[in-house]
Design a protein around this motif. Structure first.
Motif, PDB file in Angstrom:
ATOM      1  N   LYS A 284       0.935  -1.179  -0.119  1.00  0.00           N
ATOM      2  CA  LYS A 284      -0.134  -0.057  -0.014  1.00  0.00           C
ATOM      3  C   LYS A 284       0.826   1.417   0.083  1.00  0.00           C
ATOM      4  O   LYS A 284       0.527   2.229  -0.754  1.00  0.00           O
ATOM      5  CB  LYS A 284      -1.002  -0.098   1.138  1.00  0.00           C
ATOM      6  CG  LYS A 284      -2.087  -1.179   1.023  1.00  0.00           C
ATOM      7  CD  LYS A 284      -3.085  -1.211   2.137  1.00  0.00           C
ATOM      8  CE  LYS A 284      -3.968  -2.141   2.087  1.00  0.00           C
ATOM      9  NZ  LYS A 284      -4.474  -2.686   3.196  1.00  0.00           N
TER      10      LYS A 284
ATOM     11  N   LYS B 144       2.178   1.777  -3.492  1.00  0.00           N
ATOM     12  CA  LYS B 144       1.216   2.367  -4.350  1.00  0.00           C
ATOM     13  C   LYS B 144       0.989   3.819  -4.040  1.00  0.00           C
ATOM     14  O   LYS B 144       0.914   4.624  -4.961  1.00  0.00           O
ATOM     15  CB  LYS B 144      -0.106   1.499  -4.507  1.00  0.00           C
ATOM     16  CG  LYS B 144      -0.031   0.040  -5.113  1.00  0.00           C
ATOM     17  CD  LYS B 144      -1.236  -0.607  -5.283  1.00  0.00           C
ATOM     18  CE  LYS B 144      -0.661  -1.732  -6.063  1.00  0.00           C
ATOM     19  NZ  LYS B 144      -1.845  -2.868  -5.640  1.00  0.00           N
TER      20      LYS B 144
ATOM     21  N   GLN C 169       4.124   5.605  -5.497  1.00  0.00           N
ATOM     22  CA  GLN C 169       4.305   5.321  -7.071  1.00  0.00           C
ATOM     23  C   GLN C 169       3.626   6.494  -7.720  1.00  0.00           C
ATOM     24  O   GLN C 169       4.191   6.936  -8.844  1.00  0.00           O
ATOM     25  CB  GLN C 169       4.040   4.086  -7.294  1.00  0.00           C
ATOM     26  CG  GLN C 169       4.146   3.544  -8.888  1.00  0.00           C
ATOM     27  CD  GLN C 169       3.644   2.358  -9.318  1.00  0.00           C
ATOM     28  OE1 GLN C 169       2.575   2.035  -8.825  1.00  0.00           O
ATOM     29  NE2 GLN C 169       4.107   1.653 -10.122  1.00  0.00           N
ATOM     30  N   SER C 170       2.339   6.731  -6.972  1.00  0.00           N
ATOM     31  CA  SER C 170       1.438   7.968  -7.864  1.00  0.00           C
ATOM     32  C   SER C 170       1.718   9.109  -7.224  1.00  0.00           C
ATOM     33  O   SER C 170       1.004  10.133  -7.577  1.00  0.00           O
ATOM     34  CB  SER C 170      -0.048   7.445  -7.628  1.00  0.00           C
ATOM     35  OG  SER C 170      -0.225   7.419  -6.061  1.00  0.00           O
TER      36      SER C 170
ATOM     37  N   LEU D  11       6.328  -4.435  -7.448  1.00  0.00           N
ATOM     38  CA  LEU D  11       5.458  -3.546  -8.438  1.00  0.00           C
ATOM     39  C   LEU D  11       6.074  -4.213  -9.733  1.00  0.00           C
ATOM     40  O   LEU D  11       7.224  -4.335  -9.695  1.00  0.00           O
ATOM     41  CB  LEU D  11       6.079  -2.103  -8.155  1.00  0.00           C
ATOM     42  CG  LEU D  11       5.307  -1.488  -7.035  1.00  0.00           C
ATOM     43  CD1 LEU D  11       5.575  -0.143  -6.924  1.00  0.00           C
ATOM     44  CD2 LEU D  11       3.648  -1.634  -7.018  1.00  0.00           C
TER      45      LEU D  11
END
Ligand code: LCS
Length: 393
Positions: free
Chosen positions: A271, A274, A277-278, A290
């Protein structure tokens, strides 16, 4: 209890644990430096290896043996050798397997002092070392020389998260008659079993996942082969870098929850990865869970899960990383990893400070690299802490 045929979680709790005269549920701390012989013959027999009795805690001790047997079963090995620290395990393995005129091929991204001790100290005794990116198997083939004795890999590597193909390395080691040593600290035997993939020796800083609670430093070595085991054990005893009984007691307690700790930390890590990453302020992120990780497929093949370690760089480089590290409050700004608490640190100036700038860059340890060890806190809190830190940049 015989645990060889039982499951991994059962082994975590029961392997190596022996029954004493009081029926203790856990292995007590045998806090003694020496052991009384039954008589003179018994003492002589213990020294001659004809009797199993304990002699002296540097050589062996019931609490330490319990941990050694526990980890040997977890790694599917012949037996374990517990050491004072992870560096104690690494130095002992180097000492046992290398000598004047011999050569070692090692991953270029390894824990800083694991490289530093070869470059600065073993070199003084005529040991040669080559450091290559072992994620590319061809680099290993090219680095092997007629005097190469050991292939040493760390996977995932500290701090680049590079992954090396253990089975492919085992194949090369077999062809060239090398001993393959794997530092399994970042995965633990719950996620990765190097001996099953063909490695000869596996070692750990148990300071990290195996103990898991940031309260002791320690190391351990497990081998597949009894002869290699004897060589390494001899060096550990003569160098005197044994684990002590209290450390062993602590790690025997810590290891019992290894699987559930890793499962939770890994769930959190996915989590967190993610989220990062964004995030617009993140330049790059390396997490084996990933698909953007360059060895994502290999990680899936040789690891049961991607673990809870990651590294990333920020758009503003080192200065931005520094801002982040100074503005997170839940994540401790501290070295070490693999504990229940989330940690953040800067390898170039901290854990890998011992490696020259040039070698760091060649190994991918860039100045902007921030390492993050995800703990088992509530993931919403970890993410909120990171968000707060990133907002300050
Ligand atoms: N192997 C790996 C992969 C490590 O990360 C470490 C320590 C060691 C061996 C050495 O173990 P120790 O002697 O510390 O028990 N890594 C550290 C790190 O990344 N931060 O602080 C220590």
């Amino acid at each position: 209890m015989k645990t060889e045929n039982l499951g991994f979680n059962t082994k975590l709790i029961h392997a190596g644990v022996f029954e004493d005269e009081f029926g203790s549920a856990t292995v007590p701390i045998y806090q003694t430096s020496t052991f009384k012989f039954k008589n003179a013959q018994h003492g002589a027999d213990c020294f001659a290896g004809k009797s199993d009795g304990y002699i002296y805690t540097r050589i062996g001790n019931p609490t330490i043996r319990a941990f050694e047997k526990n980890i040997a079963e977890l790694e599917n090995g012949f037996d374990g050798i517990a050491t004072s620290s992870g560096m104690g395990a690494i130095s002992t393995v180097y000492m046992a397997l290398l000598g004047a005129g011999s050569h070692i091929v090692s991953s270029d991204a390894v824990y800083g002092p694991a490289r530093g001790v070869l470059e600065q100290d073993f070199s003084r005794f005529g040991v040669e070392a080559s450091f290559v990116n072992t994620s590319n198997i061809e680099n290993i083939e090219k680095a092997i020389k007629s005097n190469t004795k050991v292939l040493y890999i760390e996977t995932p590597a500290n701090p680049t998260m590079d992954i090396t193909d253990i089975a492919a390395c085992a194949e090369i080691a077999k062809q060239h008659n090398l001993i393959l040593v794997v530092d399994n600290t970042f995965s633990s035997p719950y996620l990765q079993k190097p001996l099953d993939l063909g490695a000869d020796v596996v070692l750990h800083s148990i300071t990290k996942f195996i103990n898991g609670h940031a309260d002791i430093v320690g190391g351990v070595i497990v081998t597949k082969n009894p002869d290699i085991y004897k060589k390494i054990r001899h060096c550990m005893v003569y160098l005197g870098c044994n684990m002590d009984p209290t450390q062993s007691f602590m790690v025997l307690r810590g290891v019992k929850t290894l699987a559930i700790r890793i499962e939770r930390a890994q769930e959190n890590a996915m989590k967190v990865a993610k989220f990062l990453q964004s995030h617009p302020k993140i330049e790059w992120l390396r997490y084996p869970g990933l698909e953007t990780h360059p060895q994502y497929e290999l990680a899936k093949k040789q690891m049961k899960g991607p673990g809870s370690m990651m590294s990333f760089g920020l758009k503003g480089g080192f200065e931005a990383g520094k801002k982040l590290m100074d503005n997170v409050h839940l994540a401790l700004l501290a070295v070490s990893l693999g504990g229940v608490e989330t940690l953040i640190q800067h390898p170039a100036s901290m854990t890998h400070a011992a490696v020259s700038k040039e070698n760091k860059l060649a190994a991918g340890i860039t100045d902007d690299l921030v390492r993050f060890s995800v703990g088992i806190e509530d993931v919403e809190d970890i993410i909120a802490d990171l968000k707060h830190g990133l907002d300050k940049i």
